[in-house]
Design an enzyme around this catalytic site. Structure first.
Site, PDB file in Angstrom:
ATOM      1  N   ARG A   1       0.835  -1.193   0.000  1.00 34.50           N
ATOM      2  CA  ARG A   1       0.000   0.000   0.000  1.00 34.50           C
ATOM      3  C   ARG A   1       0.872   1.246   0.000  1.00 34.50           C
ATOM      4  NH1 ARG A   1      -0.892   2.515   4.719  1.00 34.50           N
ATOM      5  NH2 ARG A   1      -3.057   2.988   4.221  1.00 34.50           N
ATOM      6  N   LEU A   2       0.232   2.357  -0.322  1.00 29.13           N
ATOM      7  CA  LEU A   2       0.822   3.677  -0.165  1.00 29.13           C
ATOM      8  C   LEU A   2      -0.169   4.506   0.622  1.00 29.13           C
ATOM      9  CD1 LEU A   2       2.329   4.683  -3.652  1.00 29.13           C
ATOM     10  CD2 LEU A   2       3.576   4.461  -1.503  1.00 29.13           C
ATOM     11  N   ASP A   3       0.324   5.282   1.573  1.00 30.38           N
ATOM     12  CA  ASP A   3      -0.576   6.130   2.346  1.00 30.38           C
ATOM     13  C   ASP A   3      -1.300   7.108   1.421  1.00 30.38           C
ATOM     14  OD1 ASP A   3       0.154   5.000   4.809  1.00 30.38           O
ATOM     15  OD2 ASP A   3       1.930   6.277   4.908  1.00 30.38           O
ATOM     16  N   ARG A   4      -2.424   7.591   1.901  1.00 29.53           N
ATOM     17  CA  ARG A   4      -3.216   8.546   1.124  1.00 29.53           C
ATOM     18  C   ARG A   4      -2.395   9.764   0.729  1.00 29.53           C
ATOM     19  NH1 ARG A   4      -8.520  11.684   3.591  1.00 29.53           N
ATOM     20  NH2 ARG A   4      -9.067  12.893   1.727  1.00 29.53           N
TER      21      ARG A   4
ATOM     22  N   SER B   1       0.807   9.896   0.238  1.00 28.04           N
ATOM     23  CA  SER B   1       2.013   9.539  -0.517  1.00 28.04           C
ATOM     24  C   SER B   1       1.642   9.303  -1.976  1.00 28.04           C
ATOM     25  CB  SER B   1       2.664   8.281   0.066  1.00 28.04           C
ATOM     26  OG  SER B   1       3.057   8.498   1.410  1.00 28.04           O
TER      27      SER B   1
END
Length: 211
Positions: A58-61, A63
């Site tokens: 995942r990638l943070d919102r 990022s």
């Protein structure tokens, strides 16, 4: 003699492998379970019309950058399980200019809460990398300089890079993942996706099969 009915053969649908340039402020999921109505947030569904594929990691919102999506569960596991040490590379804009002592701390590992990060590859980039402008732009103080780091990690704990740079006194302003193993953002703009090339797929399979 009665004829035996035969059921039509079922073929397994082919695996799909997509590379996506996730923009800022987009959730790394296809539904926004917390949002609703006018407060709903952008998700992968707003960009990717391919059914039954799921993000690898995942990638943070807040990022940006490279995301791999697939319906190959085995590959998904091999690339997200920390024991396989698959590298991920980020360009990180930080407040102020880190000195060699701070860079060495990041390389050796930082103790954050109840764990210590693995050793990482960290270097100060000589100039700002060529990236599309972020929308909205970052907030920074005009009186405080910023710098860009290239950081390669082999684990992906929650908000790890932001916590690492903050721990050594250089808060992260912008975070862009530019590579997963040998896969890179090249040729993609924010919001765009493409199928993995056959050459890239063979290299990826060779890497995770040998891990």
């Amino acid at each position: 003699m009665a004829m035996r009915k035969t059921s039509p053969s079922r073929t397994t649908p082919p695996y799909r492998y997509l590379l996506f340039y996730k923009p800022y402020d987009v959730l790394t999921q296809f539904t926004d379970e917390a949002g609703g109505g006018e407060t709903s947030r952008r998700t992968l569904k707003d960009y990717i019309p391919v059914p039954d594929v799921y993000p690898v990691g995942r990638l943070d919102r807040d990022s940006e950058g490279l995301l791999l999506l697939t319906n190959n569960g085995q590959l998904q596991h091999r690339l997200t399980d920390p024991k396989f040490h698959h590298p991920r590379t980020y360009w990180v804009q930080v407040e102020r200019i880190p000195d060699q002592a701070a860079l060495q701390q990041l390389r050796q590992g930082i103790t954050i809460q109840d764990y210590k990060t693995r050793p990482a590859k960290v270097q100060l980039l000589p100039e700002e990398p060529s990236l599309p402008p972020r929308d909205p732009p970052i907030r920074f103080r005009k009186s405080v300089p910023t710098a860009w780091l290239e950081m390669t990690l082999t684990e992906g704990r929650n908000r790890q890079i932001r916590r690492m740079t903050a721990a050594v006194g250089f808060p992260t302003l912008r975070l862009v993942r530019v590579a997963i193993a040998h896969l890179r953002l090249d040729g993609l703009k924010p919001g765009q996706w493409r199928e993995l090339s056959s050459d890239d797929l063979e290299l990826l399979k060779a890497q995770y099969n040998s891990s």
